[in-house]
Design a protein around this motif. Structure first.
Motif, mmCIF file in Angstrom:
data_model
loop_
_atom_site.group_PDB
_atom_site.id
_atom_site.type_symbol
_atom_site.label_atom_id
_atom_site.label_comp_id
_atom_site.label_asym_id
_atom_site.label_seq_id
_atom_site.Cartn_x
_atom_site.Cartn_y
_atom_site.Cartn_z
ATOM 1 N N LEU A 78 0.830 -1.201 0.000
ATOM 2 C CA LEU A 78 0.000 0.000 0.000
ATOM 3 C C LEU A 78 0.866 1.254 0.000
ATOM 4 C CD1 LEU A 78 -2.795 1.277 0.150
ATOM 5 C CD2 LEU A 78 -2.679 1.083 2.648
ATOM 6 N N ALA A 79 1.966 1.223 0.739
ATOM 7 C CA ALA A 79 2.860 2.381 0.765
ATOM 8 C C ALA A 79 3.486 2.628 -0.605
ATOM 9 C CB ALA A 79 3.942 2.174 1.816
ATOM 10 N N LEU A 80 3.861 1.554 -1.301
ATOM 11 C CA LEU A 80 4.460 1.719 -2.628
ATOM 12 C C LEU A 80 3.435 2.250 -3.629
ATOM 13 C CD1 LEU A 80 6.720 -1.457 -2.866
ATOM 14 C CD2 LEU A 80 7.428 0.917 -2.519
ATOM 15 N N VAL A 81 2.194 1.756 -3.526
ATOM 16 C CA VAL A 81 1.154 2.276 -4.413
ATOM 17 C C VAL A 81 0.924 3.752 -4.149
ATOM 18 C CG1 VAL A 81 -1.319 2.148 -4.908
ATOM 19 C CG2 VAL A 81 0.022 0.056 -4.749
ATOM 20 N N ARG A 82 0.940 4.120 -2.897
ATOM 21 C CA ARG A 82 0.801 5.532 -2.554
ATOM 22 C C ARG A 82 1.933 6.349 -3.156
ATOM 23 N NH1 ARG A 82 2.895 8.783 1.426
ATOM 24 N NH2 ARG A 82 1.569 10.505 2.145
ATOM 25 N N ARG A 83 3.127 5.783 -3.128
ATOM 26 C CA ARG A 83 4.276 6.481 -3.706
ATOM 27 C C ARG A 83 4.116 6.652 -5.207
ATOM 28 N NH1 ARG A 83 8.279 9.958 -2.231
ATOM 29 N NH2 ARG A 83 10.143 9.645 -3.500
ATOM 30 N N GLY A 92 -6.408 12.061 1.819
ATOM 31 C CA GLY A 92 -6.789 12.544 3.139
ATOM 32 C C GLY A 92 -7.775 13.696 3.073
ATOM 33 N N ARG A 93 -7.537 14.634 2.137
ATOM 34 C CA ARG A 93 -8.456 15.775 2.030
ATOM 35 C C ARG A 93 -9.845 15.327 1.623
ATOM 36 N NH1 ARG A 93 -3.863 18.152 -0.361
ATOM 37 N NH2 ARG A 93 -4.679 17.738 -2.449
ATOM 38 N N ARG A 94 -9.924 14.351 0.723
ATOM 39 C CA ARG A 94 -11.241 13.877 0.296
ATOM 40 C C ARG A 94 -11.973 13.186 1.441
ATOM 41 N NH1 ARG A 94 -11.839 10.743 -5.288
ATOM 42 N NH2 ARG A 94 -11.313 12.869 -5.940
ATOM 43 N N LEU A 95 -11.238 12.394 2.214
ATOM 44 C CA LEU A 95 -11.877 11.734 3.349
ATOM 45 C C LEU A 95 -12.310 12.744 4.402
ATOM 46 C CD1 LEU A 95 -9.557 8.615 3.803
ATOM 47 C CD2 LEU A 95 -11.909 8.627 2.964
ATOM 48 N N ARG A 96 -11.444 13.722 4.683
ATOM 49 C CA ARG A 96 -11.787 14.700 5.714
ATOM 50 C C ARG A 96 -12.903 15.633 5.275
ATOM 51 N NH1 ARG A 96 -6.153 14.497 6.217
ATOM 52 N NH2 ARG A 96 -5.911 16.323 4.873
ATOM 53 N N SER A 97 -13.136 15.736 3.966
ATOM 54 C CA SER A 97 -14.245 16.571 3.500
ATOM 55 C C SER A 97 -15.599 15.917 3.738
ATOM 56 C CB SER A 97 -14.086 16.867 2.003
ATOM 57 O OG SER A 97 -14.284 15.691 1.228
ATOM 58 N N ARG A 98 -15.591 14.602 3.973
ATOM 59 C CA ARG A 98 -16.851 13.883 4.188
ATOM 60 C C ARG A 98 -16.979 13.318 5.596
ATOM 61 N NH1 ARG A 98 -19.098 12.551 -0.730
ATOM 62 N NH2 ARG A 98 -20.974 12.233 0.547
ATOM 63 N N GLY A 102 -11.543 12.249 8.761
ATOM 64 C CA GLY A 102 -11.374 11.243 7.720
ATOM 65 C C GLY A 102 -11.625 9.821 8.178
ATOM 66 N N VAL A 103 -12.317 9.645 9.316
ATOM 67 C CA VAL A 103 -12.512 8.321 9.907
ATOM 68 C C VAL A 103 -14.007 8.011 9.981
ATOM 69 C CG1 VAL A 103 -12.157 6.888 11.959
ATOM 70 C CG2 VAL A 103 -10.405 8.543 11.269
ATOM 71 N N PRO A 104 -14.432 6.805 9.576
ATOM 72 C CA PRO A 104 -15.855 6.416 9.698
ATOM 73 C C PRO A 104 -16.177 6.017 11.138
ATOM 74 C CG PRO A 104 -14.617 4.619 8.715
ATOM 75 C CD PRO A 104 -13.642 5.752 8.882
#
Length: 650
Positions: A78-83, A92-98, A102-104
């Motif tokens: 997952l870290a490499l995909v993020r890279r 993070g911004r998209r999650l925190r906008s909803r 950013g946590v359910p």
């Protein structure tokens, strides 16, 4: 909590947490050019080296080292995909906008509540692999405890983990679709309790899960148990906004479960062994409760997202609902014929799934325009203009007014003189609600029936009473849960019969075959657990028998309570060997405490003797009966034939 509980939970979270902490520290201390992900890679290598060295030194076993490796494989990839994706904070911004931070949070609170019921209400903290289940099923409207606890209780660890994984995935997706922050124009986040993000996250979402759970418990068919009705409601709610994403989430649930069990047992060694008799897998799925939950979720999604115009297309909704229905086995419609016989209606089930997908797609995307000629008109006064779009008589012929030509026509073709129009969307929504009602109706009907006070089968002297429960054994008796009212349709009937260990409790409206005759014949001994909040007791069903060669089996069933005396519950009919020895028939019959051999002579004479012990012999009816390693041979003169074999169990 017991060590068994830790054996299930710690392997899943301990290595992941340790790897994340070490990798995070390495990420902070790593070279600036590498960035966080480069530091994560350094941390991953350090953890791998450390785990390998610990295994080589004998500090940890190979299983623990494999768990650490698997944890790093998942988190490191997952870290490499993020890279590679270089989101630069977009995720993070998209999650925190909803979502708050950013946590359910609502999903996590719900998962914690369901887990708490398993641990502290069902006794899973003391017996993780064997929770109390009978009193926590939705048996009847007359048993409130079962109705209130059934949707949050589970049948075992596998059942619990599957539903919690589904809740984490689908709950997060549904919570993201709804959002903690109001999206209505002019709404303020803290303007009212309904728009308060903290209230929406920590109260509204869990309360909605509880409400849906109670609905599925009330309207589900039969004594169901488990959170899957709520999980399917989350699926239906998410489907309204993200149909294809919801299909992908189904695969994600399977991946989460696989990783969890791989972390718990990275290496599994199995041998080819006989399997105990059991019902087919589809007979253990609460299809009606799942379909009910899905439709409830779709209806809630339709209500919440009705004002949004950016919904998915009909094709996406139809395809998503169809794939979900097929993948989640909503096509597995079956009927129980009794005595361990089940009928699967696979073809009709697939047709129902296709109709369900069409129903969902049309309810959400049907146009909001009126059906021609199906206007809901009110009474008109003389002199009023005819409603636009209506059919009028003009000189003996029919003409249709044009809503666009009417100067009083408003949006949608309505006018001041006409009543509300029946639109395509209204019809689709009504059909959806009718489908929901048809799905729920049989469930509430099944729970409106009561178990009679004399429902316990068999002789009372051969039953075991544990609290308000009665445990007995019977064969070919009427199944009181299915056949309270006889109904016949499509060559099937509700008047079915069953055999095995039966637990009943009129106070709790319970009547349940807990162990089938075939299962007891396979295992020899099976524990039956009864109880309630704060207590549990075990009754062991024990079977012993002798098989007559070519002539069936004679057997005895005892019930052995943990704090009482063993009680004889059932004796079968005698079994007669197929071969005749010197004109004599040899039979074996169960007695009060053991088995007897009966030899019937040519002239009708009958002689009886106890079944001999191992390496012992008895004489009956002119035959010598010898036990050789639990095989009994009958001999006379120079003839020697095996006539009996002791029943063996797995």
């Amino acid at each position: 909590m017991t060590l068994g509980l830790f054996a299930w939970l710690v392997p899943a979270f301990g290595p992941v947490a340790a790897a994340a902490v070490v990798a995070a520290l390495a990420g902070r201390a790593g070279p600036r050019s590498l960035g966080f992900d480069g530091g994560y890679a350094v941390g991953a290598v350090l953890v791998l080296v450390a785990s390998g060295g610990a295994w080589a030194l004998g500090v940890v076993d190979a299983g623990a080292a494999l768990v650490a490796t698997l944890s790093l494989a998942v988190t490191g990839s997952l870290a490499l995909v993020r890279r590679l994706d270089a989101p630069d904070g977009r995720w993070g911004r998209r999650l925190r906008s909803r979502l708050v931070m950013g946590v359910p949070w609502g999903t996590l609170v719900t998962v914690g509540g369901v887990l708490s019921v398993y641990l502290f209400v069902q006794g899973g903290a003391a017996a993780w692999a064997d929770p109390v289940t009978l009193p926590f099923r939705a048996w009847s409207l007359l048993y409130p405890l079962g109705l209130l606890t059934a949707p949050f209780s589970h049948d075992g660890p596998g059942h619990l983990v599957g539903n919690l994984a589904g809740t984490l995935v689908f709950g997060s997706l549904a919570e993201y679709a709804w959002g903690h922050f109001p999206r209505e124009r002019g709404a303020s986040s803290f303007g009212s309790p309904w728009t308060n993000p903290l209230v929406r996250a920590f109260l509204v979402v869990p309360a909605a899960a509880v409400a849906v759970g109670l609905v599925t418990s009330l309207f589900s068919l039969g004594p169901v148990i488990g959170f899957s009705g709520v999980v399917f409601a989350l699926v239906g709610f998410a489907l309204v906004r993200y149909p294809i994403g919801t299909v992908v989430a189904v695969v994600t649930v399977g991946a989460v479960r696989l990783v969890y069990f791989a972390l718990r047992r990275p290496v599994v060694v199995s041998e080819a062994t006989p399997s105990p008799p059991s019902a087919p897998w589809w007979a253990g799925v609460a299809i009606q409760a799942h379909a009910l939950g899905l439709l409830v979720g779709v209806a809630l999604g339709l209500l919440v997202f009705a004002r949004r115009d950016d919904g998915p297309s009909a094709l996406r909704l139809w395809a998503g609902a169809l794939l979900l229905g097929v993948e989640q086995s909503l096509w597995a419609v079956y009927w129980f014929r009794g005595n361990e016989t089940y009928v699967l209606y696979r073809g009709p089930g697939i047709v129902l799934v296709v109709l369900l997908a069409l129903l969902v797609a049309t309810a959400l995307t049907a146009p909001d325009r009126p059906l021609r000629g199906l206007e809901l008109r009110g009474r008109r006064r003389d002199g009023d203009a005819a409603p636009t779009g209506a059919v009028e008589a003009d000189g003996g012929r029919e003409t249709e007014t044009d809503p666009r030509a009417s100067p009083d026509a408003g949006e949608g073709g309505s006018d001041a003189g006409g009543g509300p129009k029946l639109t395509w969307r209204t019809v689709a929504v009504v059909v959806l609600l009718v489908g929901l009602g048809l799905t729920a109706g049989p469930g509430v009907g099944s729970k409106a029936l009561a178990v009679a006070d004399d429902a316990a089968p068999g002789d009372g002297s051969r039953q075991v009473a544990v609290g308000d429960y009665t445990v007995g054994y019977a064969e070919n008796v009427r199944n009181r849960r299915v056949a309270l009212v006889d109904v016949e349709a499509f060559d099937e009937t509700t008047a079915v019969r069953t055999s095995g260990v039966i637990v009943s409790s009129p106070d709790r409206q319970i009547w349940q075959q807990t162990v089938s005759t075939r299962r007891l014949a396979f295992d020899g001994e099976v524990d039956v657990t009864v109880g309630g909040p704060g207590w549990r007791r075990t009754v062991t069903a024990v079977r012993r028998g002798w098989s007559a060669d070519g002539g069936g089996t004679a057997y005895i069933v005892w019930l052995d309570p943990e704090d009482g005396e063993r009680r004889l519950a059932f004796r079968s009919d005698p079994a007669t060997a197929a071969d005749r020895i010197a004109g004599r028939n040899v039979s074996v019959a169960p007695g009060e405490d053991g088995f007897f051999v009966t030899v019937e002579g040519p002239n009708g004479s009958v002689d009886t003797a106890p079944v001999p012990g191992v390496n012992e012999s008895v004489t009956a009816g002119g035959l010598t009966l010898t036990n050789r390693e639990n095989d009994v041979y009958a001999s006379v003169d120079d003839t020697r034939v095996r006539v009996l074999s002791k029943e063996e169990y797995e």
